[in-house]
Design a protein around this motif. Structure first.
Motif, PDB file in Angstrom:
ATOM      1  N   LEU A  18       0.854  -1.220  -0.077  1.00  0.00           N
ATOM      2  CA  LEU A  18       0.063  -0.004  -0.049  1.00  0.00           C
ATOM      3  C   LEU A  18       1.039   1.449   0.073  1.00  0.00           C
ATOM      4  O   LEU A  18       0.255   2.340   0.050  1.00  0.00           O
ATOM      5  CB  LEU A  18      -0.780   0.057   1.199  1.00  0.00           C
ATOM      6  CG  LEU A  18      -1.929  -1.053   1.225  1.00  0.00           C
ATOM      7  CD1 LEU A  18      -2.868  -1.136   2.315  1.00  0.00           C
ATOM      8  CD2 LEU A  18      -2.817  -1.259   0.019  1.00  0.00           C
ATOM      9  N   SER A  19       2.241   1.394  -0.024  1.00  0.00           N
ATOM     10  CA  SER A  19       3.158   2.378   0.004  1.00  0.00           C
ATOM     11  C   SER A  19       2.855   3.191   0.966  1.00  0.00           C
ATOM     12  O   SER A  19       2.808   4.381   0.938  1.00  0.00           O
ATOM     13  CB  SER A  19       3.045   2.789  -1.394  1.00  0.00           C
ATOM     14  OG  SER A  19       3.327   2.019  -2.458  1.00  0.00           O
ATOM     15  N   ALA A  28      -2.904  -5.307  14.654  1.00  0.00           N
ATOM     16  CA  ALA A  28      -3.820  -6.331  14.317  1.00  0.00           C
ATOM     17  C   ALA A  28      -5.219  -5.793  14.224  1.00  0.00           C
ATOM     18  O   ALA A  28      -5.943  -6.213  13.258  1.00  0.00           O
ATOM     19  CB  ALA A  28      -3.826  -7.406  15.436  1.00  0.00           C
ATOM     20  N   ASP A  29      -5.373  -4.712  14.792  1.00  0.00           N
ATOM     21  CA  ASP A  29      -6.937  -4.044  14.910  1.00  0.00           C
ATOM     22  C   ASP A  29      -6.917  -3.014  13.499  1.00  0.00           C
ATOM     23  O   ASP A  29      -8.134  -2.497  13.330  1.00  0.00           O
ATOM     24  CB  ASP A  29      -7.022  -3.228  15.981  1.00  0.00           C
ATOM     25  CG  ASP A  29      -7.235  -4.076  17.108  1.00  0.00           C
ATOM     26  OD1 ASP A  29      -7.676  -5.208  16.860  1.00  0.00           O
ATOM     27  OD2 ASP A  29      -7.109  -3.833  18.432  1.00  0.00           O
ATOM     28  N   THR A  30      -5.883  -2.896  12.834  1.00  0.00           N
ATOM     29  CA  THR A  30      -5.742  -1.737  11.614  1.00  0.00           C
ATOM     30  C   THR A  30      -6.826  -2.497  10.631  1.00  0.00           C
ATOM     31  O   THR A  30      -6.502  -3.312  10.026  1.00  0.00           O
ATOM     32  CB  THR A  30      -4.498  -1.688  11.205  1.00  0.00           C
ATOM     33  OG1 THR A  30      -3.701  -1.126  12.167  1.00  0.00           O
ATOM     34  CG2 THR A  30      -4.554  -0.621   9.815  1.00  0.00           C
ATOM     35  N   ASN A  31      -7.835  -1.512   9.864  1.00  0.00           N
ATOM     36  CA  ASN A  31      -8.712  -1.812   8.872  1.00  0.00           C
ATOM     37  C   ASN A  31      -8.014  -1.378   7.717  1.00  0.00           C
ATOM     38  O   ASN A  31      -7.602  -0.213   7.504  1.00  0.00           O
ATOM     39  CB  ASN A  31     -10.168  -1.047   9.373  1.00  0.00           C
ATOM     40  CG  ASN A  31     -11.029  -1.483   8.039  1.00  0.00           C
ATOM     41  OD1 ASN A  31     -10.883  -1.246   6.959  1.00  0.00           O
ATOM     42  ND2 ASN A  31     -12.148  -1.746   8.835  1.00  0.00           N
ATOM     43  N   LEU A  32      -8.011  -2.277   6.925  1.00  0.00           N
ATOM     44  CA  LEU A  32      -7.216  -1.957   5.593  1.00  0.00           C
ATOM     45  C   LEU A  32      -7.887  -0.798   4.897  1.00  0.00           C
ATOM     46  O   LEU A  32      -7.355  -0.215   4.037  1.00  0.00           O
ATOM     47  CB  LEU A  32      -7.112  -3.459   4.759  1.00  0.00           C
ATOM     48  CG  LEU A  32      -6.330  -4.385   5.428  1.00  0.00           C
ATOM     49  CD1 LEU A  32      -6.359  -5.768   4.741  1.00  0.00           C
ATOM     50  CD2 LEU A  32      -5.021  -3.950   5.709  1.00  0.00           C
ATOM     51  N   LYS A  33      -9.319  -0.882   4.787  1.00  0.00           N
ATOM     52  CA  LYS A  33     -10.051   0.033   4.080  1.00  0.00           C
ATOM     53  C   LYS A  33      -9.717   1.433   4.491  1.00  0.00           C
ATOM     54  O   LYS A  33      -9.813   2.451   3.801  1.00  0.00           O
ATOM     55  CB  LYS A  33     -11.361  -0.455   3.768  1.00  0.00           C
ATOM     56  CG  LYS A  33     -11.623  -1.318   3.147  1.00  0.00           C
ATOM     57  CD  LYS A  33     -13.062  -1.978   2.479  1.00  0.00           C
ATOM     58  CE  LYS A  33     -13.231  -3.153   1.756  1.00  0.00           C
ATOM     59  NZ  LYS A  33     -14.340  -3.324   1.230  1.00  0.00           N
ATOM     60  N   GLU A  34      -9.687   1.715   5.864  1.00  0.00           N
ATOM     61  CA  GLU A  34      -9.255   2.860   6.573  1.00  0.00           C
ATOM     62  C   GLU A  34      -8.136   3.414   6.003  1.00  0.00           C
ATOM     63  O   GLU A  34      -7.744   4.523   6.213  1.00  0.00           O
ATOM     64  CB  GLU A  34      -9.535   2.508   8.037  1.00  0.00           C
ATOM     65  CG  GLU A  34     -10.951   2.604   8.471  1.00  0.00           C
ATOM     66  CD  GLU A  34     -11.085   2.472  10.084  1.00  0.00           C
ATOM     67  OE1 GLU A  34     -10.057   2.540  10.730  1.00  0.00           O
ATOM     68  OE2 GLU A  34     -12.276   2.254  10.345  1.00  0.00           O
ATOM     69  N   LEU A  35      -7.356   2.285   5.707  1.00  0.00           N
ATOM     70  CA  LEU A  35      -5.931   2.846   5.048  1.00  0.00           C
ATOM     71  C   LEU A  35      -5.726   3.372   3.544  1.00  0.00           C
ATOM     72  O   LEU A  35      -5.055   3.926   3.098  1.00  0.00           O
ATOM     73  CB  LEU A  35      -4.916   1.872   4.981  1.00  0.00           C
ATOM     74  CG  LEU A  35      -4.510   1.185   6.471  1.00  0.00           C
ATOM     75  CD1 LEU A  35      -3.775   0.077   6.324  1.00  0.00           C
ATOM     76  CD2 LEU A  35      -3.660   2.322   7.316  1.00  0.00           C
ATOM     77  N   GLY A  36      -7.027   3.366   3.076  1.00  0.00           N
ATOM     78  CA  GLY A  36      -7.071   3.591   1.700  1.00  0.00           C
ATOM     79  C   GLY A  36      -7.291   2.602   0.587  1.00  0.00           C
ATOM     80  O   GLY A  36      -7.155   2.937  -0.449  1.00  0.00           O
ATOM     81  N   ALA A  37      -7.100   1.357   1.082  1.00  0.00           N
ATOM     82  CA  ALA A  37      -7.212   0.589   0.132  1.00  0.00           C
ATOM     83  C   ALA A  37      -8.413   0.001  -0.523  1.00  0.00           C
ATOM     84  O   ALA A  37      -9.504   0.000  -0.006  1.00  0.00           O
ATOM     85  CB  ALA A  37      -6.866  -1.021   0.993  1.00  0.00           C
ATOM     86  N   ASP A  38      -8.371   0.068  -1.654  1.00  0.00           N
ATOM     87  CA  ASP A  38      -9.618  -0.331  -2.541  1.00  0.00           C
ATOM     88  C   ASP A  38      -9.495  -1.730  -2.906  1.00  0.00           C
ATOM     89  O   ASP A  38      -8.846  -2.519  -2.533  1.00  0.00           O
ATOM     90  CB  ASP A  38      -9.733   0.646  -3.853  1.00  0.00           C
ATOM     91  CG  ASP A  38      -8.550   0.535  -4.784  1.00  0.00           C
ATOM     92  OD1 ASP A  38      -8.067  -0.649  -4.576  1.00  0.00           O
ATOM     93  OD2 ASP A  38      -8.596   1.189  -5.621  1.00  0.00           O
ATOM     94  N   LEU A  43      -6.606  -6.901  -3.793  1.00  0.00           N
ATOM     95  CA  LEU A  43      -6.231  -8.157  -4.603  1.00  0.00           C
ATOM     96  C   LEU A  43      -4.586  -8.210  -4.943  1.00  0.00           C
ATOM     97  O   LEU A  43      -4.200  -9.281  -4.625  1.00  0.00           O
ATOM     98  CB  LEU A  43      -6.733  -8.005  -5.974  1.00  0.00           C
ATOM     99  CG  LEU A  43      -6.597  -9.202  -6.804  1.00  0.00           C
ATOM    100  CD1 LEU A  43      -7.049 -10.383  -6.459  1.00  0.00           C
ATOM    101  CD2 LEU A  43      -7.306  -8.938  -8.145  1.00  0.00           C
ATOM    102  N   GLU A  44      -4.075  -7.148  -4.818  1.00  0.00           N
ATOM    103  CA  GLU A  44      -2.633  -7.116  -4.969  1.00  0.00           C
ATOM    104  C   GLU A  44      -2.243  -7.472  -3.470  1.00  0.00           C
ATOM    105  O   GLU A  44      -1.029  -8.108  -3.494  1.00  0.00           O
ATOM    106  CB  GLU A  44      -2.077  -5.548  -5.013  1.00  0.00           C
ATOM    107  CG  GLU A  44      -2.107  -5.214  -6.516  1.00  0.00           C
ATOM    108  CD  GLU A  44      -1.342  -3.763  -6.924  1.00  0.00           C
ATOM    109  OE1 GLU A  44      -0.296  -3.844  -6.219  1.00  0.00           O
ATOM    110  OE2 GLU A  44      -1.834  -2.869  -7.117  1.00  0.00           O
TER     111      GLU A  44
END
Length: 79
Positions: A18-19, A28-38, A43-44
């Protein structure tokens, strides 16, 4: 491999894929979509994790994974 080692590797892969900058703290609690991941980023990420851990996720994994902890759980269960 224990859960802490898996978590450390997953955090590295997420940072690289995600650079993210070094100022972003992941847990562990980090939400990937909150990091801006679409959906493409997820998929990457799944592909990078499969390469890193020499495993294969289910085809619907990108839709089912929302936190780093869930990624760690899936990898731990597959080993």
């Amino acid at each position: 491999m224990d859960r802490d080692a898996i978590l450390a590797k997953v955090v590295d892969v997420v940072n690289d894929t995600l650079s993210l900058g070094s100022d972003v703290t992941l847990s562990a609690d980090t939400n990937l979509k909150e990091l801006g991941a679409d959906s493409f980023d997820l998929l990457e990420l799944v592909t990078a994790l499969e390469d890193e851990f020499s495993m294969t996720f289910d085809d619907d994994a990108p839709a089912q994974i929302s936190t780093i902890g869930e990624v760690v759980d899936a990898i731990a269960a597959a080993q």
